[in-house]
Scaffold this motif. Structure first.
Motif, short mmCIF file in Angstrom:
data_model
loop_
_atom_site.label_atom_id
_atom_site.label_comp_id
_atom_site.label_asym_id
_atom_site.label_seq_id
_atom_site.Cartn_x
_atom_site.Cartn_y
_atom_site.Cartn_z
N ARG A 338 0.84 -1.20 0.00
CA ARG A 338 0.00 0.00 0.00
C ARG A 338 0.88 1.25 0.00
O ARG A 338 1.90 1.30 0.69
CB ARG A 338 -0.91 0.02 1.23
N VAL A 339 0.47 2.23 -0.76
CA VAL A 339 1.22 3.49 -0.82
C VAL A 339 1.13 4.21 0.52
O VAL A 339 0.06 4.30 1.13
CB VAL A 339 0.67 4.39 -1.95
N LYS A 340 2.27 4.74 0.96
CA LYS A 340 2.32 5.60 2.13
C LYS A 340 2.97 6.92 1.72
O LYS A 340 4.01 6.92 1.07
CB LYS A 340 3.11 4.95 3.26
N LEU A 341 2.34 8.01 2.07
CA LEU A 341 2.90 9.31 1.72
C LEU A 341 2.83 10.26 2.91
O LEU A 341 2.06 10.05 3.85
CB LEU A 341 2.17 9.91 0.51
N GLU A 342 3.66 11.27 2.84
CA GLU A 342 3.68 12.32 3.86
C GLU A 342 3.36 13.65 3.20
O GLU A 342 4.01 14.04 2.24
CB GLU A 342 5.05 12.40 4.52
N PRO A 375 1.27 23.39 8.39
CA PRO A 375 2.73 23.39 8.51
C PRO A 375 3.29 22.11 9.13
O PRO A 375 4.47 21.82 8.98
CB PRO A 375 3.00 24.59 9.42
N ASP A 376 2.45 21.35 9.84
CA ASP A 376 2.90 20.10 10.46
C ASP A 376 2.74 18.94 9.49
O ASP A 376 1.64 18.72 8.96
CB ASP A 376 2.10 19.81 11.73
N PRO A 377 3.78 18.15 9.24
CA PRO A 377 3.65 16.99 8.35
C PRO A 377 2.66 15.97 8.91
O PRO A 377 2.53 15.81 10.13
CB PRO A 377 5.07 16.41 8.32
N PHE A 378 1.96 15.28 8.02
CA PHE A 378 1.10 14.18 8.44
C PHE A 378 1.12 13.10 7.36
O PHE A 378 1.31 13.38 6.18
CB PHE A 378 -0.33 14.65 8.73
N ASP A 379 0.95 11.84 7.80
CA ASP A 379 1.04 10.69 6.90
C ASP A 379 -0.34 10.21 6.47
O ASP A 379 -1.33 10.36 7.20
CB ASP A 379 1.76 9.53 7.60
N ILE A 380 -0.38 9.61 5.29
CA ILE A 380 -1.59 8.98 4.77
C ILE A 380 -1.19 7.63 4.19
O ILE A 380 -0.22 7.54 3.43
CB ILE A 380 -2.26 9.85 3.68
N ILE A 381 -1.92 6.58 4.55
CA ILE A 381 -1.68 5.24 4.02
C ILE A 381 -2.89 4.84 3.18
O ILE A 381 -4.03 4.85 3.66
CB ILE A 381 -1.44 4.22 5.14
N ALA A 382 -2.64 4.50 1.93
CA ALA A 382 -3.72 4.12 1.02
C ALA A 382 -4.14 2.67 1.26
O ALA A 382 -3.50 1.93 2.01
CB ALA A 382 -3.27 4.31 -0.42
N SER A 409 6.53 2.01 0.93
CA SER A 409 5.20 1.41 1.01
C SER A 409 5.13 0.40 2.15
O SER A 409 6.15 -0.06 2.67
CB SER A 409 4.86 0.74 -0.32
N VAL A 410 3.90 0.05 2.53
CA VAL A 410 3.68 -0.90 3.62
C VAL A 410 2.93 -2.11 3.07
O VAL A 410 2.18 -2.02 2.10
CB VAL A 410 2.89 -0.26 4.78
#
Length: 412
Positions: A338-342, A375-382, A409-410
């Motif tokens: 699965r795609v993981k992005l920040e 301004p704060d980074p956050f992650d998203i996992i598809a 990716s995870v």
């Protein structure tokens, strides 16, 4: 801002809005909305004046054009209605805004005149986008407080000063002479997205010691290192590696002494440990200075497909992206991952610019839609090995756009 050493001028990535809930709504300007039932003008005005710390100022909002007026309507959280007090007043001869500028544009619901009889009147934005006059500033239909704040400096350090250290890296710092306990001091630093001083080389250590001594702070200052007694390991408050230390010999063995300070009386600025709550000392906050040395070209990128490790940017980043629609595909070759992005940074006009993140190579499954200032980074996992980014900017002015990083990716 005071510059300590000569720096090459590069495009800077600095925060646009002060903290405490302010976001970029329109034209790169910073606003905040709070819902209150039947809020009078005096309370709204006071709320705005108290909304921002340090040197920033906030006031009731100004609306300069018909486009501003329409974009305010789009920016408001509609579940709370649309009414709010304006920073508009009459000086007996002309209408003026809270920032002192003359109101050359108005959108009154009636034929309101600025006369000596109207100097105490207040004005509010109604549900129909028209502006209404109030003789006492207590109209029960006004149920939002909207505040406008000064846009922060485009400097990579905002209101902090800057020092160059080893390897031409740059650190932002701010010295607080008032004393505080270690934990409270770090909490104060975090209001500026900083931490108690994080030190990775002797150059910065010496600079902090000299700066403290020059300010007459000879009894020590808090720094952002901590000891975990059970493991015996040290850590910095920002989570970065402990790759440099300058501890004095014979550190305290007290179980309560686990928070770091610098002995400013020692010529080399050696470090000791103290109680985290009960020992008040002055302190220095630090944060990295962010620069982007290669601004990205205008328009949508030629590259439209990305793999793990790639960075994705809006047009002209970190410059204003302007109007436009761009699509990006983030693809993991292994279908079992699965795609993981920040989302590393996003600054857009909430009225008009959005980044929508879709799951899969096709379809309409939305993982999230973001706008405003983040301004704060956050992650998203598809849920799949593909993600589509859809950047839709109807304004794109006076903001920096977005930076997304595709992480490893995870497994599904």
């Amino acid at each position: 801002m005071k510059l300590i050493l000569f720096l090459t001028v590069l495009p800077a990535l600095g925060a646009a809005c002060p903290f405490n809930g302010f976001e970029t709504w329109l034209d790169g300007r910073c606003f905040r909305q709070n819902y209150q039932t039947s809020v009078p003008y005096s309370e709204s005005s006071y709320t705005c004046r108290e909304a921002v710390f340090s040197s920033n100022e906030a006031h009731l909002p100004s609306i300069f054009t018909q486009l501003d007026n329409d974009q305010f309507y789009l920016s408001l959280d509609h579940q709370f209605g649309y009414t709010f007090w304006l920073g508009l007043s009459c000086d007996g001869e002309k209408f003026v805004w809270a920032d002192g500028s003359e109101a050359n544009y108005t959108n009154f619901a009636g034929d309101y005149k600025c006369t000596k009889a109207a100097v105490d009147f207040k004005y509010y934005y109604g549900n129909d986008k028209l502006w209404y006059e109030s003789a006492n500033g207590k109209d029960s239909g006004v149920n939002n407080v909207v505040c406008e704040a000064k846009t922060r400096s485009a400097s990579p350090c905002d209101s902090y000063d800057e020092v160059e250290t080893v390897g031409q890296t740059k650190t932002c710092y701010n010295l607080y002479k008032a004393t505080s306990g270690w934990e409270n001091a770090d909490a104060m630093c975090t209001l500026d997205f900083a931490h108690l001083a994080v030190i990775h080389d002797q150059t910065l250590n010496d600079f902090i010691r000299r700066t403290s001594v020059s300010a007459g702070l000879m009894d020590g200052i808090h720094i952002g290192i901590q000891l975990d007694r059970p493991s015996g390991n040290f850590s910095w408050v920002d989570g970065t590696d402990v790759d440099y230390t300058n501890f004095q010999t014979g550190l305290s063995t007290s179980a309560a002494s686990v928070c770091g300070y610098m002995d400013t009386k020692s010529s080399s600025g050696q470090w000791g440990l103290t109680n985290c709550e009960t020992i008040p000392l002055p302190f220095i906050c630090t944060k990295p200075a962010f620069y982007v040395s290669n601004p990205h070209p205008a328009g949508c990128p030629v590259k439209t497909q990305y793999a793990p490790g790639d960075d994705v940017y809006s047009p002209s980043y970190p410059g204003a992206p302007g109007e436009g629609i761009c699509d990006y595909l983030l693809l993991e070759a292994d279908p079992n991952k699965r795609v993981k992005l920040e989302v590393t940074f996003l600054e857009s006009n909430a009225c008009c610019d959005t980044l929508t993140i879709y799951d899969g190579l096709s379809g309409s499954t939305v993982l999230t839609t973001v706008s405003g200032w983040h301004p704060d980074p956050f992650d998203i996992i598809a849920n799949s090995n593909a993600v589509r980014l859809h950047w839709n900017a109807s304004s794109g002015v006076h903001v920096r756009g977005f930076h997304v990083k595709m992480l490893n990716s995870v497994r599904k």
